[in-house]
Design a protein around this motif. Structure first.
Motif, PDB file in Angstrom:
ATOM      1  N   ARG A 154      22.036 112.007  57.182  1.00 56.42           N
ATOM      2  CA  ARG A 154      21.370 112.785  58.095  1.00 56.42           C
ATOM      3  C   ARG A 154      21.786 114.291  57.709  1.00 56.42           C
ATOM      4  O   ARG A 154      21.000 115.342  57.717  1.00 56.42           O
ATOM      5  CB  ARG A 154      21.494 112.530  59.764  1.00 56.42           C
ATOM      6  N   ASP A 166      20.325 115.896  54.794  1.00 54.24           N
ATOM      7  CA  ASP A 166      18.607 116.046  54.424  1.00 54.24           C
ATOM      8  C   ASP A 166      18.465 117.364  54.398  1.00 54.24           C
ATOM      9  O   ASP A 166      19.024 118.241  55.037  1.00 54.24           O
ATOM     10  CB  ASP A 166      18.176 115.500  55.860  1.00 54.24           C
ATOM     11  N   LYS A 180      15.966 119.135  54.984  1.00 52.32           N
ATOM     12  CA  LYS A 180      15.401 119.690  56.320  1.00 52.32           C
ATOM     13  C   LYS A 180      16.419 120.659  57.101  1.00 52.32           C
ATOM     14  O   LYS A 180      16.192 121.618  57.842  1.00 52.32           O
ATOM     15  CB  LYS A 180      14.741 119.024  57.219  1.00 52.32           C
ATOM     16  N   GLU A 181      17.706 119.987  57.111  1.00 53.43           N
ATOM     17  CA  GLU A 181      18.671 120.541  57.774  1.00 53.43           C
ATOM     18  C   GLU A 181      19.475 121.681  56.950  1.00 53.43           C
ATOM     19  O   GLU A 181      20.158 122.630  57.440  1.00 53.43           O
ATOM     20  CB  GLU A 181      19.649 119.526  58.219  1.00 53.43           C
ATOM     21  N   ASP A 214      17.493 124.370  50.534  1.00 52.35           N
ATOM     22  CA  ASP A 214      17.106 123.882  49.135  1.00 52.35           C
ATOM     23  C   ASP A 214      18.202 122.796  48.676  1.00 52.35           C
ATOM     24  O   ASP A 214      19.320 123.283  48.560  1.00 52.35           O
ATOM     25  CB  ASP A 214      17.165 124.987  48.167  1.00 52.35           C
ATOM     26  N   ASN A 230      14.821 108.838  54.722  1.00 52.88           N
ATOM     27  CA  ASN A 230      14.072 109.957  54.965  1.00 52.88           C
ATOM     28  C   ASN A 230      14.728 111.253  54.182  1.00 52.88           C
ATOM     29  O   ASN A 230      13.894 111.973  53.820  1.00 52.88           O
ATOM     30  CB  ASN A 230      14.513 110.430  56.561  1.00 52.88           C
ATOM     31  N   ASN A 266      12.629 113.675  51.515  1.00 51.67           N
ATOM     32  CA  ASN A 266      12.726 115.036  51.796  1.00 51.67           C
ATOM     33  C   ASN A 266      13.307 115.630  50.193  1.00 51.67           C
ATOM     34  O   ASN A 266      13.005 116.526  50.021  1.00 51.67           O
ATOM     35  CB  ASN A 266      13.529 115.283  52.826  1.00 51.67           C
ATOM     36  N   SER A 290      10.640 115.335  47.832  1.00 52.52           N
ATOM     37  CA  SER A 290       9.650 116.079  48.136  1.00 52.52           C
ATOM     38  C   SER A 290      10.219 117.876  47.872  1.00 52.52           C
ATOM     39  O   SER A 290       9.192 118.795  47.242  1.00 52.52           O
ATOM     40  CB  SER A 290       9.174 116.280  49.745  1.00 52.52           C
ATOM     41  N   ASN A 291      11.404 118.113  48.020  1.00 48.01           N
ATOM     42  CA  ASN A 291      11.912 119.313  47.877  1.00 48.01           C
ATOM     43  C   ASN A 291      11.903 119.570  46.364  1.00 48.01           C
ATOM     44  O   ASN A 291      11.578 120.757  46.037  1.00 48.01           O
ATOM     45  CB  ASN A 291      13.375 119.329  48.364  1.00 48.01           C
TER      46      ASN A 291
END
Length: 348
Positions: A48, A51, A53-54, A57, A238, A242, A245-246
């Motif tokens: 986590r 990730d 998202k946190e 890049d 997850n 991500n 996707s990045n």
């Protein structure tokens, strides 16, 4: 010494070594469940925290440093888990030890490739520091020297490190043997197998990102799919989604670099080069000063991040190496290894 005859050799094949530790049909006790759940929950939290998202890049030296630090912590965690399980090395058979030594050598080879690339990037950093030193003077001759040095830096940074030629095949061979080996008669062996599965997944994930980042924009990370029965499965899925996707949505800048700290340096070099070529920098002195300042800032950031990443890569190398040493010391303490095993150790 016995060797497996199957086409695929497990990554960490603990199948037979534990057959004497507990009776047939053993189930996980509440104590073993606590040990396993604590390990898997800790691993889930690590995924986590990585990730994008946190953290932003994913393809940056700062993210790579965090990922390698997390991997080092996981390898230390599994060593603590082995201690908690009280699994004596004397109960492991020769073929597991032989394969473990083989896999650990591959991980050391990958670490050496990472260290080699970091050293190559540091060489480029020194070249840029010489450029910045030359630009402290406003003489046309120094500008010409700096321009020539920037050209050499671009050639240096666009070249590819031959140490990465085999990394992809090493990772692919490990990915193909990711499935858990079966442990029928040992509750402790089952706990260790589940923990090792998580270690393998994180190791392959992190190393594949490193290989992709250090090999250039055309290289893509390995595709990984994992069992959904682990406490960390959702957080890893997850993370993987991500990260992909990045990488997929990353704008193409035509840069030879794939991580942002080097991209920033390259962009500043591209901006500065025409200003100082053939001594033209004397005409646009203010623009030169601004561009030099921007380049110096990006080089300092690159230097800082490379130093931090180098420290973590060296730490992972030491963890793998000391794990091998500890295994060999335990073998010596529990009796001499077979002649064939000694031969294999010497060869490696």
């Amino acid at each position: 010494m016995s060797r497996p005859h199957d086409a695929q050799r497990p990554f960490f094949p603990f199948g037979n070594p534990f057959r004497m530790i507990s009776p047939k049909g053993s189930q996980l006790s509440s104590k073993l469940l606590v040990i396993l759940n604590n390990f898997e929950e800790t691993l889930a939290e690590k995924f986590r925290k990585l990730d994008p998202k946190e953290t932003g890049d994913v393809l940056s030296l700062s993210w790579m440093e965090k990922a390698m630090k997390s991997l080092c912590e996981t390898h230390s965690d599994v060593k603590n888990l082995i201690t908690a399980l009280e699994l004596p090395v004397c109960d492991w058979d020769d073929k597991w030890i032989d394969v473990y030594l083989d896999i650990s050598v591959k991980l050391l080879d990958i670490c050496n490739a990472f260290s080699s690339e970091i050293s190559r990037l540091n060489q480029g950093r020194l070249m840029l520091q010489c450029v910045l030193h030359n630009l402290e003077s406003s003489s046309p001759e120094q500008f010409i020297r700096a321009s020539s040095s920037l050209d050499r830096w671009r050639q240096h940074i666009s070249s590819r490190n031959p140490r990465f030629a085999n990394c992809g095949s090493i990772l692919e061979s490990l990915r193909e043997t990711l499935d858990l080996p079966k442990v029928k008669n040992s509750a402790k062996g089952k706990v260790l197998m589940q923990a090792m599965y998580g270690v393998k997944v994180q190791t392959l994930f992190v190393c594949s990102i490193f290989v992709a980042a250090f090999s250039g924009p055309a290289k893509k990370p390995l595709e990984l799919s994992v069992s959904g029965t682990h406490l960390w499965s959702l957080s890893f899925t997850n993370l993987l989604m991500n990260v992909n996707s990045n990488i997929r949505n990353r704008p193409s800048s035509g840069s030879v670099a794939i991580f942002k700290e080097l991209e920033a340096v390259e962009a500043n070099v591209k901006k500065l080069s025409p200003l100082i070529r053939s001594g033209e920098g004397t005409v646009e002195e203010e623009s030169v000063r601004s561009s030099v300042s921007s380049l110096r800032g990006s080089v300092d950031r690159l230097s800082q991040e490379l130093d931090l990443l180098e420290k973590e890569v060296d730490g992972f190398f030491q963890i793998v190496l000391t794990g091998r040493d500890a295994l060999l010391c335990n073998l010596r303490a529990n009796g001499p290894a077979s002649a064939q095993m000694q031969k294999n150790i010497v060869e490696r």
